[in-house]
Design a protein around this motif. Structure first.
Motif, PDB file in Angstrom:
ATOM      1  N   ARG A 160       3.481  12.742  -5.206  1.00  0.00           N
ATOM      2  CA  ARG A 160       3.155  13.279  -6.542  1.00  0.00           C
ATOM      3  C   ARG A 160       2.379  14.595  -6.429  1.00  0.00           C
ATOM      4  O   ARG A 160       2.623  15.542  -7.178  1.00  0.00           O
ATOM      5  N   VAL A 161       1.415  14.636  -5.501  1.00  0.00           N
ATOM      6  CA  VAL A 161       0.640  15.858  -5.307  1.00  0.00           C
ATOM      7  C   VAL A 161       1.559  16.992  -4.856  1.00  0.00           C
ATOM      8  O   VAL A 161       1.443  18.135  -5.334  1.00  0.00           O
ATOM      9  N   ALA A 162       2.468  16.702  -3.952  1.00  0.00           N
ATOM     10  CA  ALA A 162       3.410  17.726  -3.485  1.00  0.00           C
ATOM     11  C   ALA A 162       4.284  18.214  -4.642  1.00  0.00           C
ATOM     12  O   ALA A 162       4.540  19.417  -4.763  1.00  0.00           O
ATOM     13  N   GLN A 163       4.702  17.290  -5.495  1.00  0.00           N
ATOM     14  CA  GLN A 163       5.522  17.673  -6.649  1.00  0.00           C
ATOM     15  C   GLN A 163       4.721  18.550  -7.615  1.00  0.00           C
ATOM     16  O   GLN A 163       5.229  19.554  -8.117  1.00  0.00           O
ATOM     17  N   LEU A 164       3.466  18.156  -7.886  1.00  0.00           N
ATOM     18  CA  LEU A 164       2.619  18.965  -8.771  1.00  0.00           C
ATOM     19  C   LEU A 164       2.371  20.348  -8.171  1.00  0.00           C
ATOM     20  O   LEU A 164       2.346  21.361  -8.893  1.00  0.00           O
ATOM     21  N   GLU A 165       2.176  20.395  -6.864  1.00  0.00           N
ATOM     22  CA  GLU A 165       1.966  21.682  -6.200  1.00  0.00           C
ATOM     23  C   GLU A 165       3.211  22.572  -6.341  1.00  0.00           C
ATOM     24  O   GLU A 165       3.090  23.769  -6.653  1.00  0.00           O
ATOM     25  N   ASN A 166       4.366  21.980  -6.162  1.00  0.00           N
ATOM     26  CA  ASN A 166       5.609  22.752  -6.322  1.00  0.00           C
ATOM     27  C   ASN A 166       5.789  23.223  -7.762  1.00  0.00           C
ATOM     28  O   ASN A 166       6.211  24.361  -8.000  1.00  0.00           O
ATOM     29  N   ASP A 167       5.459  22.343  -8.720  1.00  0.00           N
ATOM     30  CA  ASP A 167       5.559  22.733 -10.134  1.00  0.00           C
ATOM     31  C   ASP A 167       4.586  23.870 -10.452  1.00  0.00           C
ATOM     32  O   ASP A 167       4.940  24.831 -11.152  1.00  0.00           O
TER      33      ASP A 167
ATOM     34  N   HIS B 247       1.348   7.026   0.108  1.00  0.00           N
ATOM     35  CA  HIS B 247       2.559   7.838   0.285  1.00  0.00           C
ATOM     36  C   HIS B 247       3.064   8.355  -1.067  1.00  0.00           C
ATOM     37  O   HIS B 247       3.423   9.527  -1.209  1.00  0.00           O
ATOM     38  N   GLU B 248       3.054   7.476  -2.079  1.00  0.00           N
ATOM     39  CA  GLU B 248       3.507   7.874  -3.418  1.00  0.00           C
ATOM     40  C   GLU B 248       2.581   8.939  -4.011  1.00  0.00           C
ATOM     41  O   GLU B 248       3.053   9.904  -4.625  1.00  0.00           O
ATOM     42  N   ALA B 249       1.262   8.767  -3.819  1.00  0.00           N
ATOM     43  CA  ALA B 249       0.325   9.770  -4.328  1.00  0.00           C
ATOM     44  C   ALA B 249       0.539  11.107  -3.626  1.00  0.00           C
ATOM     45  O   ALA B 249       0.478  12.168  -4.272  1.00  0.00           O
ATOM     46  N   GLY B 250       0.798  11.084  -2.337  1.00  0.00           N
ATOM     47  CA  GLY B 250       1.081  12.326  -1.609  1.00  0.00           C
ATOM     48  C   GLY B 250       2.324  13.013  -2.143  1.00  0.00           C
ATOM     49  O   GLY B 250       2.355  14.242  -2.271  1.00  0.00           O
TER      50      GLY B 250
ATOM     51  N   GLU C 104      -0.512  -7.565   3.771  1.00  0.00           N
ATOM     52  CA  GLU C 104       0.216  -7.235   2.537  1.00  0.00           C
ATOM     53  C   GLU C 104      -0.507  -6.125   1.768  1.00  0.00           C
ATOM     54  O   GLU C 104       0.129  -5.160   1.313  1.00  0.00           O
ATOM     55  N   MET C 105      -1.823  -6.256   1.638  1.00  0.00           N
ATOM     56  CA  MET C 105      -2.594  -5.248   0.912  1.00  0.00           C
ATOM     57  C   MET C 105      -2.573  -3.900   1.651  1.00  0.00           C
ATOM     58  O   MET C 105      -2.528  -2.845   1.025  1.00  0.00           O
ATOM     59  N   ARG C 106      -2.604  -3.947   2.978  1.00  0.00           N
ATOM     60  CA  ARG C 106      -2.537  -2.712   3.759  1.00  0.00           C
ATOM     61  C   ARG C 106      -1.199  -2.015   3.507  1.00  0.00           C
ATOM     62  O   ARG C 106      -1.142  -0.800   3.337  1.00  0.00           O
ATOM     63  N   GLY C 107      -0.128  -2.797   3.464  1.00  0.00           N
ATOM     64  CA  GLY C 107       1.202  -2.234   3.182  1.00  0.00           C
ATOM     65  C   GLY C 107       1.261  -1.616   1.800  1.00  0.00           C
ATOM     66  O   GLY C 107       1.802  -0.510   1.620  1.00  0.00           O
ATOM     67  N   LYS C 108       0.693  -2.318   0.817  1.00  0.00           N
ATOM     68  CA  LYS C 108       0.679  -1.776  -0.547  1.00  0.00           C
ATOM     69  C   LYS C 108      -0.151  -0.498  -0.613  1.00  0.00           C
ATOM     70  O   LYS C 108       0.212   0.456  -1.311  1.00  0.00           O
ATOM     71  N   GLY C 109      -1.276  -0.470   0.100  1.00  0.00           N
ATOM     72  CA  GLY C 109      -2.119   0.724   0.119  1.00  0.00           C
ATOM     73  C   GLY C 109      -1.410   1.908   0.749  1.00  0.00           C
ATOM     74  O   GLY C 109      -1.504   3.037   0.251  1.00  0.00           O
ATOM     75  N   GLU C 110      -0.700   1.644   1.836  1.00  0.00           N
ATOM     76  CA  GLU C 110       0.043   2.726   2.482  1.00  0.00           C
ATOM     77  C   GLU C 110       1.148   3.248   1.572  1.00  0.00           C
ATOM     78  O   GLU C 110       1.382   4.460   1.501  1.00  0.00           O
ATOM     79  N   ASP C 111       1.812   2.341   0.859  1.00  0.00           N
ATOM     80  CA  ASP C 111       2.851   2.760  -0.085  1.00  0.00           C
ATOM     81  C   ASP C 111       2.262   3.604  -1.214  1.00  0.00           C
ATOM     82  O   ASP C 111       2.828   4.632  -1.597  1.00  0.00           O
ATOM     83  N   ALA C 112       1.110   3.157  -1.741  1.00  0.00           N
ATOM     84  CA  ALA C 112       0.469   3.913  -2.825  1.00  0.00           C
ATOM     85  C   ALA C 112       0.011   5.287  -2.338  1.00  0.00           C
ATOM     86  O   ALA C 112       0.145   6.284  -3.062  1.00  0.00           O
TER      87      ALA C 112
END
Length: 117
Positions: free
Chosen positions: A80-87, A75-78, A65-73
């Motif tokens: 966000r970084v892509a969005q900030l880079e585009n901005d 992915h979400e951080a990636g 469960e924790m591994r799944g949550k970590g992978e989700d986090a």
């Protein structure tokens, strides 16, 4: 064993039936206790193994469960970084001189702070 009656002082007395001696009775009880303790130890061992397996399964489920949550986090951080880079890319393209000035100011500040050490 044959029982014989004996006469003492005019009364007939029959001997008591043959009973095991105290040491033999004690030995039998100790033997029984050893068997009971052995069975109890085996039962406790089985309970320990069963509980250990339950805890292991629960731990593995929690880790998954924790591994799944970590992978989700991650992915979400990636994302966000892509969005900030585009901005940032959009801002740089809209105001290139401002971006160059800001980059120069940040470089000067980092150089100033680094030279003081």
């Amino acid at each position: 064993m044959a029982q014989t009656a004996t006469k003492t002082n005019g009364t007939t007395k029959t001997p008591e039936p043959s009973t095991p001696s105290d040491s033999e009775a004690l030995s039998e009880q100790i033997k029984t206790l050893r068997g009971d303790v052995s069975a109890l130890a085996e039962l406790v061992g089985d309970i320990g193994k069963r509980r250990g397996a339950e805890y292991k399964a629960a731990g593995e489920a929690k880790a998954q469960e924790m591994r799944g949550k970590g992978e989700d986090a991650l992915h979400e951080a990636g994302m966000r970084v892509a969005q900030l880079e585009n901005d940032a890319r959009g801002q740089i393209q809209a105001n290139p001189f401002q971006a160059i000035g800001l980059a120069a100011a940040v470089g000067f500040l980092i150089g100033y702070i680094g030279s003081r050490r």
